[in-house]
Motif scaffolding. Structure first.
Motif, short mmCIF file in Angstrom:
data_model
loop_
_atom_site.label_atom_id
_atom_site.label_comp_id
_atom_site.label_asym_id
_atom_site.label_seq_id
_atom_site.Cartn_x
_atom_site.Cartn_y
_atom_site.Cartn_z
N ARG A 29 0.93 3.77 -3.15
CA ARG A 29 0.75 5.51 -2.84
C ARG A 29 1.87 6.44 -3.17
O ARG A 29 1.49 7.48 -3.47
CB ARG A 29 0.11 5.60 -1.34
CG ARG A 29 -0.93 5.00 -0.47
CD ARG A 29 -1.93 5.58 0.27
NE ARG A 29 -1.02 4.99 0.92
CZ ARG A 29 -0.26 5.06 1.92
NH1 ARG A 29 0.23 6.43 2.03
NH2 ARG A 29 0.44 4.21 2.96
N ILE B 218 -6.31 -1.17 -7.37
CA ILE B 218 -4.97 -1.49 -7.70
C ILE B 218 -5.27 -1.75 -9.39
O ILE B 218 -5.67 -2.59 -10.23
CB ILE B 218 -3.94 -2.31 -6.78
CG1 ILE B 218 -4.24 -2.63 -5.87
CG2 ILE B 218 -2.91 -2.40 -7.70
CD1 ILE B 218 -3.79 -3.16 -4.72
N ASP C 3 1.08 -1.18 -0.05
CA ASP C 3 -0.10 0.36 -0.04
C ASP C 3 1.16 1.41 0.16
O ASP C 3 1.02 2.41 -0.55
CB ASP C 3 -0.59 -0.70 1.19
CG ASP C 3 -1.25 1.51 1.17
OD1 ASP C 3 -2.40 1.84 0.56
OD2 ASP C 3 -1.73 2.55 2.43
N ALA D 162 -9.01 -2.64 -2.49
CA ALA D 162 -8.44 -1.86 -3.58
C ALA D 162 -8.06 -1.35 -4.94
O ALA D 162 -8.40 -2.67 -5.74
CB ALA D 162 -6.84 -2.35 -2.88
N MET E 141 -5.71 5.06 1.17
CA MET E 141 -4.79 3.98 1.53
C MET E 141 -5.94 2.72 2.62
O MET E 141 -6.82 3.19 2.80
CB MET E 141 -3.95 4.66 2.69
CG MET E 141 -4.86 5.26 3.49
SD MET E 141 -3.70 6.59 5.10
CE MET E 141 -2.33 5.01 5.22
N MET E 142 -5.33 2.09 2.65
CA MET E 142 -5.30 1.04 3.90
C MET E 142 -5.21 1.34 5.33
O MET E 142 -4.36 1.75 5.69
CB MET E 142 -4.37 -0.84 3.74
CG MET E 142 -4.56 -1.05 1.92
SD MET E 142 -6.21 -2.12 1.86
CE MET E 142 -6.06 -2.31 -0.12
N MET F 274 -5.58 -8.12 -2.12
CA MET F 274 -5.91 -6.19 -1.71
C MET F 274 -7.14 -6.31 -2.87
O MET F 274 -8.35 -5.39 -2.70
CB MET F 274 -4.86 -5.82 -2.09
CG MET F 274 -3.49 -6.01 -1.08
SD MET F 274 -2.06 -5.64 -1.53
CE MET F 274 -2.66 -3.42 -1.37
N TYR G 110 -3.34 3.34 -7.66
CA TYR G 110 -4.40 3.22 -6.71
C TYR G 110 -5.34 4.00 -7.95
O TYR G 110 -5.20 5.22 -8.30
CB TYR G 110 -4.81 3.75 -5.86
CG TYR G 110 -4.78 2.71 -4.82
CD1 TYR G 110 -4.82 1.01 -4.69
CD2 TYR G 110 -3.28 3.41 -3.49
CE1 TYR G 110 -4.17 0.51 -3.20
CE2 TYR G 110 -3.09 2.75 -2.84
CZ TYR G 110 -3.16 0.92 -2.10
OH TYR G 110 -2.62 0.49 -1.45
#
Length: 112
Positions: A16, A52, A12, A50, A68-69, A44, A63
């Motif tokens: 980012r 992604i 993550d 997520a 964010m996680m 994820m 992303y």
């Protein structure tokens, strides 16, 4: 399949900061196989939702939405919590070493 959440947090962070590199280099940096990397990325995407994507032009995972996680709660005895905290700190330090952040930037990111 067993998921390493320290790895999820590391991925993550790198996503980012748009610094994952291609799958081979990301797997190498994390000390895992490409298969394990793809399993983690799929987890994820599928279980943690997520967004992604892989940018072939930039050769990095991204992303396609801001975010964010976040992992907020750990239930367990104090010794188990202490172990989890130590593992998380170790993961953060590894991310720090793999990224080109200055220590002051890391402290700012951590809110310290």
């Amino acid at each position: 399949m067993k998921i390493d959440f320290t790895r999820v947090m590391s991925i993550d962070f790198l996503i980012r900061h748009k610094s994952t590199g291609n799958p081979e280099s990301l797997a190498s940096h994390l000390g895992i196989s490409k298969r394990t990397l793809f399993e983690t990325l799929n987890f994820m995407k599928d279980s943690l939702h997520a967004p992604i994507i892989y940018d072939r032009y930039r050769c990095t995972y991204l992303y396609n939405e801001e975010g964010m996680m976040l992992f907020a709660f750990f239930k367990g005895k104090k010794k188990d919590i202490d172990k989890a905290i130590a593992k998380a700190i170790k993961g953060l330090l590894m991310v720090f070493l793999l990224s080109n952040l200055e220590l002051t930037e890391l402290l700012i990111l951590l809110g310290l």
